[in-house]
Motif scaffolding. Structure first.
Motif, PDB file in Angstrom:
ATOM      1  N   ARG A  30      36.471  46.163  49.050  1.00 55.66           N
ATOM      2  CA  ARG A  30      36.866  47.036  50.369  1.00 55.66           C
ATOM      3  C   ARG A  30      37.673  47.994  49.777  1.00 55.66           C
ATOM      4  N   ILE A  39      40.639  50.403  50.570  1.00 57.31           N
ATOM      5  CA  ILE A  39      41.987  50.679  51.481  1.00 57.31           C
ATOM      6  C   ILE A  39      42.480  51.941  51.291  1.00 57.31           C
ATOM      7  N   VAL A  87      48.981  47.453  48.622  1.00 55.68           N
ATOM      8  CA  VAL A  87      47.558  46.770  48.751  1.00 55.68           C
ATOM      9  C   VAL A  87      47.932  45.592  47.745  1.00 55.68           C
ATOM     10  N   HIS A 112      49.682  42.785  49.946  1.00 55.35           N
ATOM     11  CA  HIS A 112      48.813  42.499  50.794  1.00 55.35           C
ATOM     12  C   HIS A 112      47.629  41.570  50.334  1.00 55.35           C
TER      13      HIS A 112
END
Length: 100
Positions: free
Chosen positions: A7, A9, A17, A20
């Motif tokens: 993914r 971001i 990040v 998270h």
């Protein structure tokens, strides 16, 4: 077959990040045993380091999160039970990466 769950971001910096990612992994039952600053290790050891299970890296356009797909990495082992468990882990990792 893809060997990683990825993914990109684009709306957060590396530290955000990282935070998270740790929270999402924890929410899905995974723990972070250690963190390795690859740039620091490469400089200290003067060697490239192989990938870990979940990698964060700054790329053009944002921060890429890349998790090793456990089902892909276990496909060469002839054990249906292991494949089932690896598939469950892949599903959990996919959800965790999506939640970042």
């Amino acid at each position: 077959m893809d060997y990683t769950i990825n993914r990109l971001i684009t709306e957060a910096d590396f530290d955000a990040v990282d935070a998270h990612t740790r929270a999402a992994l924890s929410a899905h039952g995974f723990g972070v045993l250690t963190g390795i600053d690859i740039k620091a290790k490469k400089k200290k050891l003067d060697v490239d380091m192989p990938p870990c299970n979940v990698i964060l890296r700054e790329v053009t356009g944002g921060v890429e999160v890349s998790a090793i797909d456990p089902a892909a990495s276990m496909q060469v082992i002839d054990n249906p039970l292991l494949h089932a468990v690896a598939g469950q882990m892949r599903d959990l990792l996919t959800k965790a990466v999506a939640d970042i």
